[in-house]
Structures are given as C-alpha cells and as structure tokens.
Design a protein around this motif. Structure first.
Motif, PDB file in Angstrom:
ATOM      1  N   UNK A  99       0.842  -1.198   0.000  1.00 53.32           N
ATOM      2  CA  UNK A  99       0.000   0.000   0.000  1.00 53.32           C
ATOM      3  C   UNK A  99       0.877   1.248   0.000  1.00 53.32           C
ATOM      4  N   UNK A 100       0.246   2.383  -0.299  1.00 48.66           N
ATOM      5  CA  UNK A 100       0.910   3.682  -0.190  1.00 48.66           C
ATOM      6  C   UNK A 100       0.133   4.532   0.806  1.00 48.66           C
ATOM      7  N   UNK A 101       0.833   5.378   1.523  1.00 53.13           N
ATOM      8  CA  UNK A 101       0.185   6.251   2.493  1.00 53.13           C
ATOM      9  C   UNK A 101      -0.466   7.421   1.763  1.00 53.13           C
ATOM     10  N   UNK A 102      -1.509   8.021   2.341  1.00 52.51           N
ATOM     11  CA  UNK A 102      -2.282   9.051   1.635  1.00 52.51           C
ATOM     12  C   UNK A 102      -1.460  10.217   1.104  1.00 52.51           C
ATOM     13  N   UNK A 124       7.587   1.059   5.516  1.00 54.74           N
ATOM     14  CA  UNK A 124       7.153   0.304   6.681  1.00 54.74           C
ATOM     15  C   UNK A 124       6.898  -1.137   6.250  1.00 54.74           C
ATOM     16  N   UNK A 125       7.287  -2.086   7.078  1.00 56.42           N
ATOM     17  CA  UNK A 125       7.153  -3.501   6.737  1.00 56.42           C
ATOM     18  C   UNK A 125       6.451  -4.231   7.876  1.00 56.42           C
ATOM     19  N   UNK A 129      -1.229  -3.588   6.986  1.00 56.00           N
ATOM     20  CA  UNK A 129      -0.957  -2.147   6.932  1.00 56.00           C
ATOM     21  C   UNK A 129      -1.020  -1.440   8.282  1.00 56.00           C
ATOM     22  N   UNK A 130      -1.809  -1.963   9.211  1.00 54.85           N
ATOM     23  CA  UNK A 130      -1.909  -1.332  10.524  1.00 54.85           C
ATOM     24  C   UNK A 130      -1.001  -1.994  11.566  1.00 54.85           C
ATOM     25  N   UNK A 131      -0.086  -2.858  11.105  1.00 52.26           N
ATOM     26  CA  UNK A 131       0.818  -3.556  12.014  1.00 52.26           C
ATOM     27  C   UNK A 131       2.223  -3.554  11.415  1.00 52.26           C
ATOM     28  N   UNK A 215       4.080   0.951   2.363  1.00 57.38           N
ATOM     29  CA  UNK A 215       4.019  -0.217   3.237  1.00 57.38           C
ATOM     30  C   UNK A 215       4.230  -1.466   2.408  1.00 57.38           C
ATOM     31  N   UNK A 216       5.174  -2.311   2.836  1.00 53.08           N
ATOM     32  CA  UNK A 216       5.428  -3.605   2.198  1.00 53.08           C
ATOM     33  C   UNK A 216       4.891  -4.701   3.112  1.00 53.08           C
ATOM     34  N   UNK A 217       3.971  -5.488   2.579  1.00 51.84           N
ATOM     35  CA  UNK A 217       3.357  -6.545   3.387  1.00 51.84           C
ATOM     36  C   UNK A 217       4.257  -7.778   3.419  1.00 51.84           C
TER      37      UNK A 217
END
Length: 248
Positions: A99-102, A124-125, A129-131, A215-217
């Motif tokens: 995902x990308x942040x707003x 962020x990894x 996305x919320x963790x 964000x990289x999942x």
C-alpha cells in the motif's frame, strides 16, 4: 476520463491471484491527497476473483483502468504491460500486496526537481498495513549525489531500495529503462534494480523522505518469501551484469 488526457502520476499495479489483498492496495491509491492520478491494473489472467475486485474499483472511479491478459506472463510481463498502458508524467509501482500512504504523492512530487533522478521514501514492513514490524531505508541523507547512490548500491548493504515500490520516477525513464523479457539477465528479479541505477546515471541528485510513505506486506505468499533464493540470485546476476558495463 479522456483516454488521451495527460495525468500527473500513473500508479502501476501488476497483479496475479490477490483477491484478498488487492482492495487494500487500490484503496490506498484512492485515498491520495493529490487527486491527479490514474491507476493501471494489469491482471495476469488470475484464476480467482482478482479481476472482479479490480473492475469494482474501475466501475466506481474512472481513474482506475483494468487490463486482463489472456495468459500469465509473470511479474516481468506485468511490469511491462503496466508501462505500456500508462500515460502520466510520473510513475509509481504499487505491488498488489502493498500500500501507499495518503500523502505519498503530495510529499514526493514537489521533490522531483529537474536535477533529481527519483525520490524514494522509508518503507514500513509488517504483516498488515496497521501492524508495522520495522522500517527500511530510513537512515539515508535527505539528498545526495546520484553517483554516491550508485557506489553504495554496488556495495549491496541493504540500506537502499531495490523495489521501485519505494520510489517515484519519471514515467518516461521507467519506460526507457525497462528491459524486455528477452533482454533481462534474470526473469524473476533485477530489472527493478536497474531502474534505480540507470536513472541515477542520468541525473545528478537523488532525494529521500525519512517518513514512511509506503508499506510492504510481509506474508508467506509474497514473491520474496516464496522465491527467496531465486530472487537473491536474480539481483546478484543483474548486479554483475550491470557492473560488466551492459546497457540498453
């Protein structure tokens, strides 16, 4: 949206069998505070409901464009088709599990000055996305010579981004520097590394944002986890290929 109209940024989303994660990626694009974008989704003939998810976004917002291929041409084929369909000034890959942040576009586009090869951000990894488990690429200067970027990348210490998912590029550079399947030194990984290296050869400056804006999942089905040894081999082969002086 007029098919010939120019947009500022093209989000590029190659996808295969990600019906459970694609919505997160596309929602994160839809939430951008800079609204001048298109999103090109290339579905490599998924066998699940991925195309249905993609078409739902296209039905709701004409900025989403869906291409469903007749056969799965792999990650590299998805890269290339996304670039063929895109028409923005800038290009941003978003992989279907990320995902990308707003504020990604709002923060990165102003830094894309004439002297700048690309802008990359901290990533962020984590599993969701919320963790977030950890951050990547944060300890870099806000701007530094592109020649230094190349020197550091060749040392391969993990401090610089490889996936274009962490960067904003000029779309023309992405198109120019994308190798075909026949040209690529490795079929699974490496052409993304070349996008950074070749862009850094053409401009004097690279810029970085310390705040995490992508964000990289981290999950069992990710390409890196599933194909870890092959991905590492792909980058090693490509790096050697680059150091031998190969060019487009």
């Amino acid at each position: 949206m007029d098919a010939g109209a120019r947009v500022r940024t093209s989000f590029l989303v190659p996808v295969y069998n990600r019906q459970d994660m694609l919505s997160d990626a596309l929602n994160s694009i839809w939430r951008q505070t800079d609204a001048d974008w298109e999103c090109v989704i290339v579905d490599g003939a998924s066998t699940d409901q991925t195309a249905k998810v993609a078409y739902a976004f296209a039905d709701a917002d004409s900025r989403f464009k869906v291409v469903v291929e007749e056969a799965n041409t792999g990650a590299l084929g998805g890269y290339i088709r996304c670039l063929e369909e895109a028409r923005g000034t800038y290009g941003k890959f978003v992989y279907s599990d990320d995902t990308v942040y707003p504020a990604f576009l709002e923060r990165t586009i102003p830094l894309m000055e004439e002297d700048t090869a690309f802008v990359f951000t901290t990533a962020a990894v984590g599993p969701q996305p919320d963790s977030v488990d950890f951050l990547m690429y944060q300890n870099n200067p806000l701007h530094f010579a592109a020649s230094v970027f190349i020197e550091r990348m060749l040392r391969w210490d993990g401090s610089l981004p490889v996936s274009p998912g962490a960067g904003l590029f000029r779309l023309a550079d992405l198109k120019k520097n994308q190798l075909s399947a026949e040209e690529a030194p490795h079929q699974l990984a490496g052409t993304d590394l070349l996008q950074y290296l070749w862009a850094a050869e053409e401009y004097p400056v690279v810029r970085c944002i310390h705040d995490p804006l992508v964000f990289f999942r981290l999950h069992p089905g990710s390409c890196t986890v599933m194909n870890g040894d092959a991905v590492a081999e792909g980058y090693a082969v490509t790096l050697q290929w680059y150091q031998e002086g190969r060019r487009l």
